[in-house]
Motif scaffolding. Structure first.
Motif, PDB file in Angstrom:
ATOM      1  N   ALA A   1       6.307  11.743  -3.135  1.00 18.72           N
ATOM      2  CA  ALA A   1       6.260  13.201  -3.062  1.00 18.72           C
ATOM      3  C   ALA A   1       5.040  13.762  -3.778  1.00 18.72           C
ATOM      4  CB  ALA A   1       7.540  13.796  -3.644  1.00 18.72           C
ATOM      5  N   LYS A   2       4.680  13.165  -4.898  1.00 21.31           N
ATOM      6  CA  LYS A   2       3.515  13.641  -5.656  1.00 21.31           C
ATOM      7  C   LYS A   2       2.236  13.561  -4.831  1.00 21.31           C
ATOM      8  CE  LYS A   2       5.404  12.417 -10.203  1.00 21.31           C
ATOM      9  NZ  LYS A   2       5.312  11.470 -11.355  1.00 21.31           N
ATOM     10  N   ALA A   3       2.143  12.541  -3.992  1.00 25.73           N
ATOM     11  CA  ALA A   3       0.926  12.329  -3.209  1.00 25.73           C
ATOM     12  C   ALA A   3       0.972  12.974  -1.838  1.00 25.73           C
ATOM     13  CB  ALA A   3       0.674  10.823  -3.046  1.00 25.73           C
ATOM     14  N   MET A   4       2.162  13.029  -1.225  1.00 27.80           N
ATOM     15  CA  MET A   4       2.245  13.350   0.198  1.00 27.80           C
ATOM     16  C   MET A   4       2.824  14.727   0.510  1.00 27.80           C
ATOM     17  SD  MET A   4       3.562   9.594   1.556  1.00 27.80           S
ATOM     18  CE  MET A   4       3.447  10.001   3.308  1.00 27.80           C
ATOM     19  N   ALA A   5       3.553  15.354  -0.418  1.00 30.33           N
ATOM     20  CA  ALA A   5       4.227  16.623  -0.139  1.00 30.33           C
ATOM     21  C   ALA A   5       3.393  17.812  -0.625  1.00 30.33           C
ATOM     22  CB  ALA A   5       5.601  16.648  -0.807  1.00 30.33           C
ATOM     23  N   ALA A   6       3.570  18.947   0.027  1.00 26.99           N
ATOM     24  CA  ALA A   6       2.828  20.159  -0.371  1.00 26.99           C
ATOM     25  C   ALA A   6       3.570  21.390   0.138  1.00 26.99           C
ATOM     26  CB  ALA A   6       1.410  20.136   0.189  1.00 26.99           C
TER      27      ALA A   6
ATOM     28  N   GLY B   1       0.792  -1.221   0.000  1.00 22.55           N
ATOM     29  CA  GLY B   1       0.000   0.000   0.000  1.00 22.55           C
ATOM     30  C   GLY B   1       0.817   1.259   0.000  1.00 22.55           C
ATOM     31  N   GLY B   2       2.159   1.120  -0.121  1.00 25.39           N
ATOM     32  CA  GLY B   2       3.040   2.270  -0.134  1.00 25.39           C
ATOM     33  C   GLY B   2       3.338   2.733  -1.546  1.00 25.39           C
ATOM     34  N   TYR B   3       4.583   3.172  -1.784  1.00 23.05           N
ATOM     35  CA  TYR B   3       4.968   3.732  -3.080  1.00 23.05           C
ATOM     36  C   TYR B   3       6.222   3.056  -3.619  1.00 23.05           C
ATOM     37  CZ  TYR B   3       1.560   7.314  -1.961  1.00 23.05           C
ATOM     38  OH  TYR B   3       0.397   7.966  -1.647  1.00 23.05           O
ATOM     39  N   ALA B   4       6.338   3.094  -4.946  1.00 25.03           N
ATOM     40  CA  ALA B   4       7.479   2.457  -5.606  1.00 25.03           C
ATOM     41  C   ALA B   4       8.725   3.320  -5.547  1.00 25.03           C
ATOM     42  CB  ALA B   4       7.134   2.138  -7.063  1.00 25.03           C
ATOM     43  N   SER B   5       8.573   4.641  -5.414  1.00 26.79           N
ATOM     44  CA  SER B   5       9.731   5.540  -5.403  1.00 26.79           C
ATOM     45  C   SER B   5       9.413   6.767  -4.563  1.00 26.79           C
ATOM     46  CB  SER B   5      10.092   5.976  -6.819  1.00 26.79           C
ATOM     47  OG  SER B   5       9.117   6.895  -7.326  1.00 26.79           O
ATOM     48  N   ILE B   6      10.453   7.484  -4.171  1.00 27.69           N
ATOM     49  CA  ILE B   6      10.251   8.693  -3.382  1.00 27.69           C
ATOM     50  C   ILE B   6       9.622   9.797  -4.232  1.00 27.69           C
ATOM     51  CG2 ILE B   6      12.553   9.642  -3.814  1.00 27.69           C
ATOM     52  CD1 ILE B   6      10.468   9.827  -0.528  1.00 27.69           C
ATOM     53  N   VAL B   7       9.846   9.785  -5.522  1.00 29.74           N
ATOM     54  CA  VAL B   7       9.196  10.762  -6.407  1.00 29.74           C
ATOM     55  C   VAL B   7       7.692  10.532  -6.416  1.00 29.74           C
ATOM     56  CG1 VAL B   7       9.001  11.597  -8.782  1.00 29.74           C
ATOM     57  CG2 VAL B   7      11.250  11.076  -7.825  1.00 29.74           C
TER      58      VAL B   7
END
Length: 555
Positions: A501-506, A492-498
């Protein structure tokens, strides 16, 4: 079903955990643990053993207590079930390092070593290893070590091998007793997983490692001190794991500390400044992230290798995979605002703040904001804790010029803010002159939300737009993001930090833009700063160092 990760950020005086919804980066709960021993810079705990100047130590047990206090707290206050937390990430101040036995036991926890300062954690701002840093730099130049250019031509006293060499030089018995010398970032991950893992970020930025060349040679280390000839093989590791990877699963012991499920994914450790970059939405070149707290770290991405004089260094894949990550910084920012408040504010100001029920910093900011740029006639150098970039010299000290009998505290406070902005501009211009473009600044950390005047002054002095991360705990958010990457897509996580970042950073909607009339005045003031910077910092007048030497001689 919602999924969560936890990021734990280890700072200079406290550790904090943030529980994050990985679908949108929303921070569900936060908990802070103030270290019981804070920064140890006067004497060892429960002892009459006093420390010399420029020492800064910590108690590693405070790091374990951070896990034991904060993670159960965020689970309890949020009501989130442990099984819904899929990953955990940590970040740390760096270089913060310690000697341990083979099983990870810190030497300072053993009775036979507890009264030796070298057995304790050396915090990032431990500057007593400057003679060792000087020797490393001198020897590297004499031997023609090519790696020195990657670090702007100078290794700092704050870094791993400066501190390790100080142990070998001053306490060879401690050096010999240590089976491992390790970054605190890697040590806490070791304690969480039961597996020793060395991360590529601290290795690259603080321990002169690159994925192409590895560490410096045995010949080089032997030239420094024969005792450390085999330091990498005997006390460290040549197996360096890239950031973004999974270090392991949570051990039964650590699960009992935290209340999380055994086997929960734990990310490879990271540095507090570097992990903040993707959490501030920056995953591409041209935007510098400033992590602003007691000190400031500056991070920027590039597609090419460039030698930047006085930078802390660059590391391939050091921040975001596929880019060269450049680092610089200032050793004293929030620290010297705190110094001023603690030592230089008159009682009448303290009384006014108390009567109005506002923080003394807020009162000084309010008064300083009424001043026009240049109105005080003051200019300061931002070296109260030495210079990290671009001079890389901890023996430089602070200076304020232009004071008269009519100088007010708010004028001095504003001059200190302006000094840090001038220092930042010096760093940025050095990058730009050497092929690393910077078109925008993104700030995060403790200061941007607290001091809006500081943000506007930075925009006016530097002359570029300045944005602010939406998160109040940006490094911890970044660690939580890497926790989601360590867990992986299948969990349920992400394949990469990029992707994370698209989903979690702002970033916030507010943008600080330069005010033209202020810029004109600051151009004149900055010119004066540059003159003083070069005069006292580049050898024309070493009065600061002579005064510091006199102080040390009578200490």
């Amino acid at each position: 079903m919602p999924r969560y990760t936890i990021g734990v950020d280890f700072g200079s005086e406290s550790g904090r955990a943030v529980l994050v919804d990985i679908s949108n980066g929303k921070e569900i709960a936060t908990s802070v643990y103030p270290y019981s021993h804070s920064v140890i810079d006067e004497k060892l705990p429960d002892s009459d053993i006093r420390l010399d100047l420029d020492w800064a130590l910590q108690d590693p047990d405070d790091y374990i207590r951070t896990f034991q206090k904060t993670i159960p707290d965020v689970l309890r206050t949020s009501g989130v079930k442990p099984e819904d937390v899929i990953g955990l990430g940590i970040d740390f101040t760096a270089c913060t390092m310690l000697p341990t036995k083979a099983d990870g036991t810190p030497l300072c926890d053993l009775p036979e070593y507890r009264k030796n300062p070298h057995a304790w954690v050396k915090l990032w701002k431990h500057h007593a290893a400057q003679p060792e840093a000087d020797l490393i730099n001198k020897t590297a130049r004499e031997m023609g070590e090519s790696w020195l250019d990657r670090y702007g031509g100078k290794i700092s006293s704050e870094w791993f091998f400066s501190k390790a060499l100080q142990i070998a030089n001053e306490a060879p018995d401690i050096y010999k007793a240590a089976d491992r010398l390790i970054e605190a970032a890697d040590w806490v991950v070791w304690r969480l997983t039961g597996v020793e893992t060395r991360n590529s970020c601290t290795a690259g930025y603080k321990a002169i490692w690159s994925k192409r060349e590895g560490f410096p040679s045995k010949k080089f280390f032997k030239a420094l001190n024969p005792l450390i000839e085999n330091i990498v093989e005997e006390k460290m590791s040549t197996h360096i794991v890239p950031i973004g990877q999974k270090a392991g699963g949570l051990s039964d012991e650590a699960a009992a500390w935290t209340g999380l499920i055994p086997g929960t994914a734990v990310a490879v450790a990271n540095v507090d400044a570097h992990v903040a970059v993707p959490a501030a939405t920056v995953t591409e070149p041209g935007r510098m992230v400033m992590i602003m707290g007691t000190s400031t770290c500056d991070m920027v991405l590039g597609t090419e290798e460039h030698i930047v004089p006085g930078m802390c260094g660059y590391v391939e894949d050091g921040i975001i995979p596929g880019y060269f990550g450049y680092e610089a910084g200032q050793s004293c920012v929030g620290d010297h605002f705190a110094w001023f408040v603690e030592n230089c504010v008159p009682a009448a100001y303290q009384q006014e703040a108390a009567e109005r029920k506002i923080d003394i910093h807020n009162l000084l900011e309010e008064k300083a904001a009424r001043l026009k740029p240049g109105e005080s006639g003051l200019v300061a150098l931002d070296w109260w804790n030495g210079n990290r970039s671009v001079l890389v010299d901890v023996n430089l000290t602070g200076l304020m010029l232009g004071m008269t009998l009519s100088t007010k505290p708010e004028e001095m406070y504003r001059a200190l803010i302006e000094a840090t902005a001038y220092g930042k501009r010096m760093i940025i211009e050095t990058f730009q002159k050497n092929g690393v473009p910077i078109k925008e600044l993104v700030a995060c950390g403790g200061l941007p939300d607290k001091n809006h005047l500081l943000m506007q002054i930075y925009a006016d002095v530097i002359g570029v737009p300045l944005k602010v991360s939406a998160s109040k705990q940006t490094p911890a958010l970044g660690s939580a993001m890497f926790g989601a990457v360590a867990a992986g897509k299948t969990a349920g996580g992400y394949a990469s930090i990029v992707d994370a970042a698209k989903a979690m950073a702002a970033i916030k909607d507010v943008v600080y833009t330069p005010i033209p009339e202020n810029q004109k005045v600051y151009e004149k003031l900055y010119s004066e700063y540059v003159i003083l910077h070069d005069y006292f910092g580049r050898g024309a007048n070493d009065a600061m160092k002579r005064l510091k030497a006199i102080k040390a001689s009578v200490h």
